[in-house]
Design a protein around this motif. Structure first.
Motif, PDB file in Angstrom:
ATOM      1  N   LEU A  31     -16.388-111.125 -18.832  1.00  0.00           N
ATOM      2  CA  LEU A  31     -15.649-109.972 -19.333  1.00  0.00           C
ATOM      3  C   LEU A  31     -16.644-108.909 -19.770  1.00  0.00           C
ATOM      4  CD1 LEU A  31     -12.897-111.768 -21.445  1.00  0.00           C
ATOM      5  CD2 LEU A  31     -12.838-111.090 -19.039  1.00  0.00           C
ATOM      6  N   ARG A  91     -13.293-107.455 -15.723  1.00  0.00           N
ATOM      7  CA  ARG A  91     -13.878-108.768 -15.484  1.00  0.00           C
ATOM      8  C   ARG A  91     -14.612-108.795 -14.156  1.00  0.00           C
ATOM      9  NH1 ARG A  91     -11.908-110.098 -10.755  1.00  0.00           N
ATOM     10  NH2 ARG A  91      -9.730-110.614 -10.570  1.00  0.00           N
ATOM     11  N   ARG A 135     -15.904-111.772 -11.348  1.00  0.00           N
ATOM     12  CA  ARG A 135     -15.661-113.191 -11.051  1.00  0.00           C
ATOM     13  C   ARG A 135     -16.660-113.730 -10.051  1.00  0.00           C
ATOM     14  NH1 ARG A 135     -12.058-113.475  -6.123  1.00  0.00           N
ATOM     15  NH2 ARG A 135     -11.902-111.281  -5.739  1.00  0.00           N
ATOM     16  N   ARG A 156     -15.798-116.434 -14.918  1.00  0.00           N
ATOM     17  CA  ARG A 156     -15.457-115.040 -15.185  1.00  0.00           C
ATOM     18  C   ARG A 156     -16.380-114.487 -16.264  1.00  0.00           C
ATOM     19  NH1 ARG A 156     -13.127-116.599 -11.369  1.00  0.00           N
ATOM     20  NH2 ARG A 156     -10.919-116.450 -10.867  1.00  0.00           N
ATOM     21  N   ARG A 185     -12.453-119.847 -15.684  1.00  0.00           N
ATOM     22  CA  ARG A 185     -11.235-119.052 -15.568  1.00  0.00           C
ATOM     23  C   ARG A 185     -10.073-119.619 -16.345  1.00  0.00           C
ATOM     24  NH1 ARG A 185      -7.726-120.752 -11.059  1.00  0.00           N
ATOM     25  NH2 ARG A 185      -8.618-122.653 -10.205  1.00  0.00           N
ATOM     26  N   TYR A 201      -9.578-116.224 -20.845  1.00  0.00           N
ATOM     27  CA  TYR A 201      -8.615-115.233 -21.313  1.00  0.00           C
ATOM     28  C   TYR A 201      -7.884-115.675 -22.580  1.00  0.00           C
ATOM     29  CZ  TYR A 201      -9.550-113.414 -16.697  1.00  0.00           C
ATOM     30  OH  TYR A 201     -10.171-112.936 -15.578  1.00  0.00           O
TER      31      TYR A 201
END
Length: 86
Positions: free
Chosen positions: A63, A54, A56, A61, A81, A85
């Motif tokens: 990926l 990742r 930031r 974020r 963020r 995920y």
């Protein structure tokens, strides 16, 4: 230094377009810097192993996946963020 091609998938592009402009521009700058040398040490990038990781910027974020066979860094998702995920 290993220069790789940067590929941003359409879902990630859509999120970048919906982000505040200054955050999107900063994130794009980091994505290009990362692709220019993905194995260099970047304070804002973290590898999860097997080419995944990742990048930031503030609360945002991105990926990524690195494919050494075709020399590409693919940005698979971009998001906040709290949600990226999930």
């Amino acid at each position: 230094m290993v220069v790789m091609k940067l590929i941003i998938l359409s879902g990630a592009q859509k999120t970048l377009r919906s982000m505040p402009k200054h955050d999107a521009m900063a994130m794009l700058g980091k994505l290009h810097l990362f692709a220019a040398d993905p194995y260099a040490r970047h304070a804002w990038a973290k590898s999860f192993g097997d080419g995944d990781g990742r990048i930031r910027h503030g609360d945002w974020r991105a990926l990524y996946q690195i494919d050494n066979g075709v020399m590409t860094v693919t940005i698979t998702r971009v998001g906040n963020r709290r949600e990226i995920y999930r």
